[in-house]
Write an enzyme that holds these catalytic residues in place. Sequence first.
Site, PDB file in Angstrom:
ATOM      1  N   SER A 117      -5.175  -0.473  13.366  1.00  0.00           N
ATOM      2  CA  SER A 117      -6.083   0.661  13.543  1.00  0.00           C
ATOM      3  C   SER A 117      -6.542   0.631  14.990  1.00  0.00           C
ATOM      4  O   SER A 117      -6.510  -0.432  15.630  1.00  0.00           O
ATOM      5  CB  SER A 117      -7.308   0.491  12.627  1.00  0.00           C
ATOM      6  OG  SER A 117      -8.337   1.398  12.991  1.00  0.00           O
ATOM      7  N   TYR A 124     -14.309  -4.568   9.080  1.00  0.00           N
ATOM      8  CA  TYR A 124     -13.008  -3.889   9.196  1.00  0.00           C
ATOM      9  C   TYR A 124     -12.419  -4.114  10.591  1.00  0.00           C
ATOM     10  O   TYR A 124     -11.255  -4.509  10.739  1.00  0.00           O
ATOM     11  CB  TYR A 124     -13.194  -2.395   8.929  1.00  0.00           C
ATOM     12  CG  TYR A 124     -11.939  -1.553   8.999  1.00  0.00           C
ATOM     13  CD1 TYR A 124     -10.987  -1.600   7.985  1.00  0.00           C
ATOM     14  CD2 TYR A 124     -11.713  -0.690  10.067  1.00  0.00           C
ATOM     15  CE1 TYR A 124      -9.839  -0.815   8.034  1.00  0.00           C
ATOM     16  CE2 TYR A 124     -10.575   0.095  10.131  1.00  0.00           C
ATOM     17  CZ  TYR A 124      -9.639   0.035   9.114  1.00  0.00           C
ATOM     18  OH  TYR A 124      -8.509   0.813   9.163  1.00  0.00           O
ATOM     19  N   GLY A 184       0.835  -1.207   0.000  1.00  0.00           N
ATOM     20  CA  GLY A 184       0.000   0.000   0.000  1.00  0.00           C
ATOM     21  C   GLY A 184       0.862   1.246   0.000  1.00  0.00           C
ATOM     22  O   GLY A 184       0.488   2.282   0.548  1.00  0.00           O
ATOM     23  N   LYS A 212      -8.970  -6.075  11.681  1.00  0.00           N
ATOM     24  CA  LYS A 212      -7.863  -5.394  12.374  1.00  0.00           C
ATOM     25  C   LYS A 212      -7.609  -6.006  13.753  1.00  0.00           C
ATOM     26  O   LYS A 212      -6.468  -6.047  14.222  1.00  0.00           O
ATOM     27  CB  LYS A 212      -8.145  -3.893  12.478  1.00  0.00           C
ATOM     28  CG  LYS A 212      -8.181  -3.168  11.124  1.00  0.00           C
ATOM     29  CD  LYS A 212      -6.831  -3.168  10.424  1.00  0.00           C
ATOM     30  CE  LYS A 212      -6.823  -2.271   9.191  1.00  0.00           C
ATOM     31  NZ  LYS A 212      -5.511  -2.246   8.512  1.00  0.00           N
ATOM     32  N   ARG A 221       0.168   5.529  -1.825  1.00  0.00           N
ATOM     33  CA  ARG A 221      -0.444   6.788  -1.347  1.00  0.00           C
ATOM     34  C   ARG A 221      -0.621   6.725   0.176  1.00  0.00           C
ATOM     35  O   ARG A 221      -0.333   5.705   0.798  1.00  0.00           O
ATOM     36  CB  ARG A 221      -1.795   7.033  -2.034  1.00  0.00           C
ATOM     37  CG  ARG A 221      -2.808   5.930  -1.823  1.00  0.00           C
ATOM     38  CD  ARG A 221      -4.150   6.273  -2.481  1.00  0.00           C
ATOM     39  NE  ARG A 221      -5.144   5.297  -2.090  1.00  0.00           N
ATOM     40  CZ  ARG A 221      -5.525   4.272  -2.826  1.00  0.00           C
ATOM     41  NH1 ARG A 221      -4.995   4.096  -4.026  1.00  0.00           N
ATOM     42  NH2 ARG A 221      -6.449   3.427  -2.392  1.00  0.00           N
ATOM     43  N   ASN A 243       0.874  -2.591   5.265  1.00  0.00           N
ATOM     44  CA  ASN A 243       0.054  -1.384   5.373  1.00  0.00           C
ATOM     45  C   ASN A 243      -1.188  -1.433   4.479  1.00  0.00           C
ATOM     46  O   ASN A 243      -2.167  -0.752   4.751  1.00  0.00           O
ATOM     47  CB  ASN A 243       0.932  -0.180   5.017  1.00  0.00           C
ATOM     48  CG  ASN A 243       0.122   1.074   4.728  1.00  0.00           C
ATOM     49  OD1 ASN A 243      -0.374   1.719   5.653  1.00  0.00           O
ATOM     50  ND2 ASN A 243      -0.059   1.393   3.450  1.00  0.00           N
TER      51      ASN A 243
HETATM   52  N1  NAP Z   1      -6.862   6.607   7.013  1.00  0.00           N
HETATM   53  C1  NAP Z   1      -7.179   6.280   8.260  1.00  0.00           C
HETATM   54  O1  NAP Z   1      -7.903   7.024   8.950  1.00  0.00           O
HETATM   55  C2  NAP Z   1      -6.672   5.002   8.877  1.00  0.00           C
HETATM   56  C3  NAP Z   1      -6.869   4.805  10.245  1.00  0.00           C
HETATM   57  C4  NAP Z   1      -6.414   3.640  10.837  1.00  0.00           C
HETATM   58  C5  NAP Z   1      -5.771   2.685  10.075  1.00  0.00           C
HETATM   59  N2  NAP Z   1      -5.586   2.895   8.748  1.00  0.00           N
HETATM   60  C6  NAP Z   1      -4.923   1.827   7.985  1.00  0.00           C
HETATM   61  O2  NAP Z   1      -3.769   2.337   7.367  1.00  0.00           O
HETATM   62  C7  NAP Z   1      -3.517   1.635   6.159  1.00  0.00           C
HETATM   63  C8  NAP Z   1      -3.316   2.633   5.025  1.00  0.00           C
HETATM   64  O3  NAP Z   1      -4.482   3.421   4.921  1.00  0.00           O
HETATM   65  P1  NAP Z   1      -4.556   4.811   4.116  1.00  0.00           P
HETATM   66  O4  NAP Z   1      -5.384   5.707   4.937  1.00  0.00           O
HETATM   67  O5  NAP Z   1      -3.211   5.241   3.674  1.00  0.00           O
HETATM   68  O6  NAP Z   1      -5.462   4.318   2.891  1.00  0.00           O
HETATM   69  P2  NAP Z   1      -5.459   4.643   1.320  1.00  0.00           P
HETATM   70  O7  NAP Z   1      -5.079   6.051   1.092  1.00  0.00           O
HETATM   71  O8  NAP Z   1      -6.757   4.136   0.815  1.00  0.00           O
HETATM   72  O9  NAP Z   1      -4.279   3.701   0.798  1.00  0.00           O
HETATM   73  C9  NAP Z   1      -4.412   2.312   0.872  1.00  0.00           C
HETATM   74  C10 NAP Z   1      -3.239   1.674   0.175  1.00  0.00           C
HETATM   75  O10 NAP Z   1      -3.420   0.241   0.225  1.00  0.00           O
HETATM   76  C11 NAP Z   1      -3.320  -0.277  -1.093  1.00  0.00           C
HETATM   77  N3  NAP Z   1      -4.119  -1.486  -1.247  1.00  0.00           N
HETATM   78  C12 NAP Z   1      -5.446  -1.650  -1.059  1.00  0.00           C
HETATM   79  N4  NAP Z   1      -5.799  -2.908  -1.355  1.00  0.00           N
HETATM   80  C13 NAP Z   1      -4.665  -3.556  -1.746  1.00  0.00           C
HETATM   81  C14 NAP Z   1      -4.371  -4.862  -2.178  1.00  0.00           C
HETATM   82  N5  NAP Z   1      -5.330  -5.790  -2.307  1.00  0.00           N
HETATM   83  N6  NAP Z   1      -3.096  -5.187  -2.494  1.00  0.00           N
HETATM   84  C15 NAP Z   1      -2.110  -4.260  -2.389  1.00  0.00           C
HETATM   85  N7  NAP Z   1      -2.322  -2.996  -1.993  1.00  0.00           N
HETATM   86  C16 NAP Z   1      -3.591  -2.654  -1.675  1.00  0.00           C
HETATM   87  C17 NAP Z   1      -3.790   0.859  -1.993  1.00  0.00           C
HETATM   88  O11 NAP Z   1      -3.279   0.741  -3.307  1.00  0.00           O
HETATM   89  P3  NAP Z   1      -4.052   0.068  -4.534  1.00  0.00           P
HETATM   90  O12 NAP Z   1      -5.502   0.350  -4.351  1.00  0.00           O
HETATM   91  O13 NAP Z   1      -3.412   0.710  -5.699  1.00  0.00           O
HETATM   92  O14 NAP Z   1      -3.722  -1.396  -4.444  1.00  0.00           O
HETATM   93  C18 NAP Z   1      -3.160   2.053  -1.294  1.00  0.00           C
HETATM   94  O15 NAP Z   1      -1.818   2.192  -1.688  1.00  0.00           O
HETATM   95  C19 NAP Z   1      -4.695   0.688   5.970  1.00  0.00           C
HETATM   96  O16 NAP Z   1      -4.363  -0.603   6.426  1.00  0.00           O
HETATM   97  C20 NAP Z   1      -5.764   1.282   6.863  1.00  0.00           C
HETATM   98  O17 NAP Z   1      -6.699   0.317   7.305  1.00  0.00           O
HETATM   99  C21 NAP Z   1      -6.011   4.025   8.131  1.00  0.00           C
END
Ligand code: NAP
Length: 260
Positions: free
Chosen positions: A143, A156, A12, A160, A15, A91
Amino acid sequence: MRLENKLAFITGGGRGIGRAIALAFAREGASVAVAARTREEIERVAEEIVGQFKVEAFAVECDVAYSESVKRAFERVNEKFGRRPDILVNNAGIVETAAFIKTDEAMWQRHLTVNLTGTYHCTRVALPAMIERGWGRIINIASIAGKTGAPYISAYAASKHGVLGLTRSLALELASKGITVNAICPGYVDTQMTSRGIENIVDKTGKSADEALKAIKESSPQNRLITPEEVAEVAVLLASQEGRGINGQAINVDGGTVLF
Ligand SMILES: NC(=O)c1ccc[n+]([C@@H]2O[C@H](COP(=O)([O-])OP(=O)(O)OC[C@H]3O[C@@H](n4cnc5c(N)ncnc54)[C@H](OP(=O)(O)O)[C@@H]3O)[C@@H](O)[C@H]2O)c1
């Protein structure tokens, strides 16, 4: 520089939080394999890294849902760098919101497959070389939903919580082998995932985007979103030699929303 001569594999990485971790690791001297499904995004991050830091970066397509895709990605990284990663950051993640009663098995499976089994797939492939080397770091981006529940995110949260179970068990299993396994538990982070969450609230409740953002911010005692860079700095510590005593932990980066 705290990660000189290390090679990190970051899922991931195209971005959001993954991109911030890739950049922070590169700043600390690590070469980075940036893995995700969207080629333009991972290439952009790899270019950004090479443009800014004196390390190598490699964009590698990988869908963590499929073990074959993960194995292929690790093979390509091995061909590129001639070595296996020292640091794995699990991630990649997805979230969809809905009342449990409106969810179906496909949605349940999507969350478990990407968030939990994806973490398993990458860890399973990355670990043998870490054990052989007697040094390794596994960092799982979970998370606060891995510690507590919340309405409309049952799949979700279950996925997690599973990541934390895996983290804790593996940490104990590997503690004597120079490998640490930890999780970071962010609250709401300023990324596309949160923007999509806001759009969803707007669609489902008729609130304005500003109202939805305000409500999200107010769920933190600091009344703000966490930045991806704040999460990345914790990942740097966990990946570093200085962080070697931290093992089996699930560290909240949430402004104090969850206190355990
Ligand atoms: N944003 C929040 O508030 C938050 C809070 C707590 C935890 N998190 C966790 O932090 C992590 C990153 O989140 P983010 O906020 O940066 O989300 P994001 O902006 O949606 O980025 C998610 C990343 O994961 C990749 N991804 C999704 N499905 C995938 C797959 N099957 N294989 C490989 N890559 C995959 C996406 O790329 P592609 O779609 O191009 O594959 C993207 O690069 C996640 O695990 C999320 O649950 C986020």
